[in-house]
Design an enzyme around this catalytic site. Structure first.
Site, PDB file in Angstrom:
ATOM      1  CE  LYS A 130      47.810  57.055  26.791  1.00 32.55           C
ATOM      2  NZ  LYS A 130      48.325  58.298  27.429  1.00 32.55           N
ATOM      3  CG  ASP A 166      49.283  61.577  23.136  1.00 33.07           C
ATOM      4  OD1 ASP A 166      48.477  62.283  22.487  1.00 33.07           O
ATOM      5  OD2 ASP A 166      49.477  61.697  24.364  1.00 33.07           O
ATOM      6  CE  LYS A 200      51.634  64.318  23.864  1.00 36.24           C
ATOM      7  NZ  LYS A 200      51.523  64.756  25.277  1.00 36.24           N
ATOM      8  CG  ASP A 242      50.815  57.770  24.997  1.00 37.39           C
ATOM      9  OD1 ASP A 242      51.125  57.512  26.177  1.00 37.39           O
ATOM     10  OD2 ASP A 242      49.932  58.595  24.681  1.00 37.39           O
ATOM     11  CG  ASP A 299      48.314  65.975  25.036  1.00 34.19           C
ATOM     12  OD1 ASP A 299      48.388  64.792  24.636  1.00 34.19           O
ATOM     13  OD2 ASP A 299      49.311  66.672  25.319  1.00 34.19           O
ATOM     14  CD  GLU A 353      46.207  60.607  24.866  1.00 35.60           C
ATOM     15  OE1 GLU A 353      46.270  61.805  25.220  1.00 35.60           O
ATOM     16  OE2 GLU A 353      47.127  59.785  25.054  1.00 35.60           O
ATOM     17  NE  ARG A 392      43.355  62.369  32.062  1.00 36.20           N
ATOM     18  CZ  ARG A 392      43.913  63.304  32.813  1.00 36.20           C
ATOM     19  NH1 ARG A 392      43.166  64.067  33.600  1.00 36.20           N
ATOM     20  NH2 ARG A 392      45.224  63.487  32.788  1.00 36.20           N
TER      21      ARG A 392
HETATM   22  N1  BES Z   1      50.907  60.326  26.855  1.00 40.68           N
HETATM   23  C1  BES Z   1      50.878  61.524  27.596  1.00 40.68           C
HETATM   24  C2  BES Z   1      51.707  61.464  28.878  1.00 40.68           C
HETATM   25  C3  BES Z   1      53.183  61.263  28.734  1.00 40.68           C
HETATM   26  C4  BES Z   1      54.047  62.339  28.791  1.00 40.68           C
HETATM   27  C5  BES Z   1      53.734  60.002  28.594  1.00 40.68           C
HETATM   28  C6  BES Z   1      55.402  62.159  28.701  1.00 40.68           C
HETATM   29  C7  BES Z   1      55.108  59.823  28.505  1.00 40.68           C
HETATM   30  C8  BES Z   1      55.938  60.906  28.562  1.00 40.68           C
HETATM   31  C9  BES Z   1      49.438  61.866  27.978  1.00 40.68           C
HETATM   32  O1  BES Z   1      48.477  61.474  27.075  1.00 40.68           O
HETATM   33  C10 BES Z   1      49.362  63.359  28.078  1.00 40.68           C
HETATM   34  O2  BES Z   1      49.504  63.995  27.091  1.00 40.68           O
HETATM   35  N2  BES Z   1      49.108  63.853  29.292  1.00 40.68           N
HETATM   36  C11 BES Z   1      48.997  65.245  29.532  1.00 40.68           C
HETATM   37  C12 BES Z   1      47.762  65.465  30.387  1.00 40.68           C
HETATM   38  C13 BES Z   1      47.346  66.894  30.507  1.00 40.68           C
HETATM   39  C14 BES Z   1      46.852  67.420  29.182  1.00 40.68           C
HETATM   40  C15 BES Z   1      46.260  66.976  31.544  1.00 40.68           C
HETATM   41  C16 BES Z   1      50.253  65.715  30.256  1.00 40.68           C
HETATM   42  O3  BES Z   1      50.798  64.943  31.063  1.00 40.68           O
HETATM   43  O4  BES Z   1      50.715  66.804  29.963  1.00 40.68           O
HETATM   44 ZN    ZN Z   2      48.940  59.873  25.865  1.00 39.01          ZN
HETATM   45 MN    MN Z   3      48.155  62.921  25.548  1.00 40.06          MN
END
Ligand code: BES
Ligand code: ZN
Ligand code: MN
Length: 461
Positions: free
Chosen positions: A228, A233, A240, A251, A310, A312, A314
């Protein structure tokens, strides 16, 4: 301290032969400390208890010493190969030497690009003993590849973005056996990489997709490593909020991991056949951004409702998994800073691996040895339907309130080519460290480089 130090361990015969050192050691509290004896500066390292003897302990100890003497601007540290192996007599001699050199180099790693008054300084490790050479060299190669990955992760997002990332990779792989193929936005449109194109819509940077090819042995099964590459992000329109988001420049940790893994495999002339597939975007809110509720149609015919912009990672990994099928990869391993939920589940000492249990367990064993710790996680079938959407084949977020890492894995599984064996690594918790300890520096870890390189070698044999 002087320009040169000698490193010894407390159980070294030298200690018992020298009354002054013996006395010093008897009162020693810290893991290592320095003492001046007859004009020579010694770093005396506490004896490692047999039950604590692991390769990780070797790496951590070497890292702590290296960071300390480097901070004191010591030019050279000399240690005899026998001194190192005697200190960890229970372990394999060659592996111990490699671990020591690896830990040394990584422990003194610094990212100082933006410090106007600091220059990176590392104390040179000199291991005495001819037989040690190839093992020390191996450790240095492992560390350099991991440091390369840390550099990519630490770099700020205006410098490392979807337009510059491919150029940085080209430059770093120059003169290696790795071929760097860059797909630009026009290529992505022709190839229907619609997840990548959609997530990138709000950014001023055009998306890209990099393929790193290393054919160390074409008779081996093709392994695709998918990483990825979100250079920042923000969450997009599902923005966020709250705390410091600056770590979201990391990220692209999965992209950094697969890049480092290819560096490690190529530099060690591994007999493997591997391609890294790296989708690169920035996730930004803008009036052009993808809006919640929009539907993406993928090249394989599947449609995805974007319930949350968010989620994104996947969306872009789906394109890369389809691409791995076009490459006819026999094995696919994807790695991503994918979910906050994996941090809740496992914390910051290990990543999670999803997929076939036996296959996951093989990867866990590799991580236990090389320091990229990981634990097998379940893909719970009953949760799969939580990805259902009212008007598309699936949603990119689950309707469940828990199990966010599992449902992310289940989402990815829907895009895995039927013929391939697949594992998914969620490394969100391993992205960065809050402080320097052992062979880790504060901030980026370079997690996954050793794991993916060693696992690729393992499944190719
Ligand atoms: N890049 C984030 C996940 C992340 C969080 C990486 C903290 C490192 C530290 C990912 O893109 C994300 O935002 N995931 C969301 C998914 C949710 C919206 C289903 C999450 O984990 O909150
Ligand atoms: Zn992310
Ligand atoms: Mn995200």
């Amino acid at each position: 301290m002087s320009n040169e130090v000698k490193v010894i361990f407390a159980n070294d015969p030298f200690v018992s032969e020298n009354a002054a050192v013996k006395k010093f050691v008897a009162n020693q509290k810290a893991e290592h400390s320095s003492v001046l004896i007859e004009g020579t500066h010694y770093i005396v390292v506490k004896e490692c208890k047999e039950k604590e003897m692991t390769l990780e302990k070797v790496r951590a100890t070497a890292g702590n010493i290296a960071r300390d003497v480097s901070a004191q601007k010591v030019e050279t540290a000399i240690i005899e190969d026998g001194v190192i192996s005697n200190a960890y007599a229970k372990l394999d001699k060659g592996l111990v030497l490699t671990a020591f050199a690896e830990g040394w180099e990584l422990g003194s790693y610094q990212f100082v690009t933006y410090k106007s008054d600091v220059k990176a300084f590392q104390t040179q490790l000199t291991v005495v003993g001819d037989e040690a050479k190839p093992f020390i060299e191996a450790g240095k190669i492992r560390a350099a590849a991991t440091a390369f990955s840390r550099d990519l992760m630490n770099e700020v997002s205006n410098v490392l973005n979807p337009e510059t990332f491919p150029e940085v990779l080209k430059k770093n792989f120059e003169g290696t056996d790795v071929e760097v193929n860059v797909l630009d936005k026009e290529n992505l449109e022709q190839m229907e990489m619609n997840g990548v194109l959609t997530v990138a819509r709000g950014s001023v940077y055009k998306p890209s997709f990099v393929e790193l090819v290393y054919r160390g042995d074409e008779s081996k099964p093709l392994v695709a490593l998918v990483g990825k590459g979100v250079t920042f992000d923000t969450g997009g329109i599902s923005l966020k909020s709250g705390k410091d988001l600056s770590d979201m420049r990391m990220d692209m940790g999965g992209a950094a991991a697969v890049s480092g893994a290819l560096m490690l495999l190529a530099k060690s002339k591994a007999k493997v056949n591997v391609v890294a597939l790296i989708p690169i975007v920035e996730n930004m809110p803008d009036n052009t951004s993808v809006l919640p509720g929009e539907v993406i149609k993928y090249k394989n015919g599947l449609t995805v409702q974007v319930g949350n912009t968010d989620a994104e990672g996947r969306l872009i990994l789906a394109d890369a998994l389809i691409r791995a099928g076009e490459w006819k990869a026999e094995y696919i391993v994807d790695i991503a800073t994918l979910t906050g939920a994996i941090v809740n589940a496992l914390g910051t000492e290990l990543a999670g691996v999803f997929g076939d249990y036996e296959f996951s367990a093989e990867m866990k064993k590799i991580g236990d040895q090389n320091g990229d710790f990981i634990w097998p996680m379940p893909l719970v079938e009953a949760y799969d339907k939580s990805l259902d959407s009212d008007y598309a084949d699936m949603n990119n977020i689950s309707s469940l309130s828990g199990a966010g890492s599992i449902t992310a894995g289940l989402f990815l599984r829907r895009f895995v080519p039927k013929e391939s064996k697949w594992l998914h690594v969620d490394m969100a918790g391993m992205m960065s460290k809050n402080s320097a300890t052992g062979y880790y520096a504060k901030s980026a870890t370079g997690y996954g480089v050793r794991l993916l390189a060693d696992f690729t070698t393992h499944i190719s044999n």
